[in-house]
Design a protein around this motif. Structure first.
Motif, PDB file in Angstrom:
ATOM      1  N   GLU A 182      26.724  44.314  45.372  1.00  0.00           N
ATOM      2  CA  GLU A 182      27.050  43.189  44.441  1.00  0.00           C
ATOM      3  C   GLU A 182      28.186  41.753  44.294  1.00  0.00           C
ATOM      4  OE1 GLU A 182      25.164  47.111  43.467  1.00  0.00           O
ATOM      5  OE2 GLU A 182      26.843  46.273  43.914  1.00  0.00           O
ATOM      6  N   VAL A 183      29.452  42.171  44.551  1.00  0.00           N
ATOM      7  CA  VAL A 183      30.009  40.914  44.766  1.00  0.00           C
ATOM      8  C   VAL A 183      29.436  40.046  45.784  1.00  0.00           C
ATOM      9  CG1 VAL A 183      32.180  42.567  43.829  1.00  0.00           C
ATOM     10  CG2 VAL A 183      31.824  42.239  46.469  1.00  0.00           C
ATOM     11  N   ARG A 184      28.822  40.159  46.285  1.00  0.00           N
ATOM     12  CA  ARG A 184      27.949  39.384  47.526  1.00  0.00           C
ATOM     13  C   ARG A 184      27.152  38.036  46.529  1.00  0.00           C
ATOM     14  NH1 ARG A 184      26.965  41.545  53.301  1.00  0.00           N
ATOM     15  NH2 ARG A 184      28.785  42.179  53.627  1.00  0.00           N
ATOM     16  N   GLY A 218      28.422  37.395  43.136  1.00  0.00           N
ATOM     17  CA  GLY A 218      28.466  37.163  41.856  1.00  0.00           C
ATOM     18  C   GLY A 218      28.379  38.503  40.811  1.00  0.00           C
TER      19      GLY A 218
END
Length: 269
Positions: free
Chosen positions: A142-144, A146
């Motif tokens: 998910e962090v990829r 944002g």
């Protein structure tokens, strides 16, 4: 006898074989990525299997090359244009579906092959037992984008613990099957052609347990996790075993053991 039920949407197929129900995600062309329809189908099918006394074990699986590649790109693109209220409704539906699977009152097994990314990894962790093929790959990616792995977080954290989550929630690194086994993400890793055999072995083991006792065991684990061993906890556990000893299922189980015969629920499995 094997029977199949196709959901009208075409996103999910329920395959029944004896007391085992397999929920097949059928968006093979999309690597079984989530959209609103698949989320709703999984929630409704899981509730139905949980309420069906003829079902002893639920297996979650995906058609095609992947278990589930997480969020469908078109779905994510639509969500990017939503306001807070629409996004909250979308997130509530996903969170409710995962909770339904996690709290199903019977054993659940994730049959994982290929990609299990983002929400797909969450699905695997929401199940009680995860069996992966040696080509499986996982990630909290998910962090990829944002984003954060919020709705899947409780189930991933339950599987791998806070220490491992601190790494993978932030790095979004791919986790191969060997590493997944090492960190407790899955229980077994087998060759692709042995996946169904291994699941059948686990189903056979599950069939020897009393269904009410298995449901009570799941509640016990949920209630004990992270709790201090104090007077209240000790009293609660004593009360639980006292109550279940007085049930018909427990009497049947003990009687079967003393008579050196299979319990009634095993004969039905």
């Amino acid at each position: 006898m094997i029977t199949c039920t196709q959901f009208q949407s075409g996103h999910l197929e329920i395959e029944r074989s004896g007391t085992v129900a397999t929920l097949w995600m059928t968006r093979a062309d999309k690597h079984n990525a989530f959209d609103e329809t698949l989320i709703d189908d999984l929630a409704r099918a899981s509730r139905a299997m949980g309420e069906d006394d003829a079902v002893r074990v639920v297996v979650l699986a995906g058609r095609g090359k992947s278990f589930s590649a997480g969020g469908d790109l078109d779905w994510m693109r639509r969500a990017a244009g939503y306001g807070i209220d629409q996004n909250r409704a979308d997130a509530d539906a996903l969170a409710a579906m995962l909770r339904t699977i996690a709290e199903l009152p019977k054993p659940t097994i994730a049959r994982v092959h290929g990609a299990a990314l983002g929400g797909g990894m969450g699905l695997a962790c929401a199940c009680d037992i995860a069996v992966a093929s040696d080509n499986a790959v996982f990630a909290t990616s998910e962090v990829r984008f944002g984003l954060i792995p919020a709705t899947i977080g409780p189930y991933v954290l339950r599987a791998i613990g806070a220490r491992q989550a601190l790494r993978y929630f932030q790095t979004a690194e791919r986790i191969d099957s060997a590493r997944a086994l090492q960190i407790g993400l899955v229980h077994e890793v087998v060759a692709s052609d042995a996946l169904d055999t291994k699941i059948a072995e686990i189903v056979s083991a599950l069939s020897t347990g009393g269904p009410n006792a298995q449901a009570a065991s799941k509640r016990l684990i949920a209630d004990l996790a992270g709790q201090p061993v104090d007077d209240a906890l000790v009293a609660d556990t004593a009360d639980r075993i006292a109550r279940i000893r007085a049930t018909d299922e427990a009497r049947e189980g003990l009687g079967a053991f003393l008579d050196k015969r299979a319990a009634a629920w095993t004969q039905r499995a």
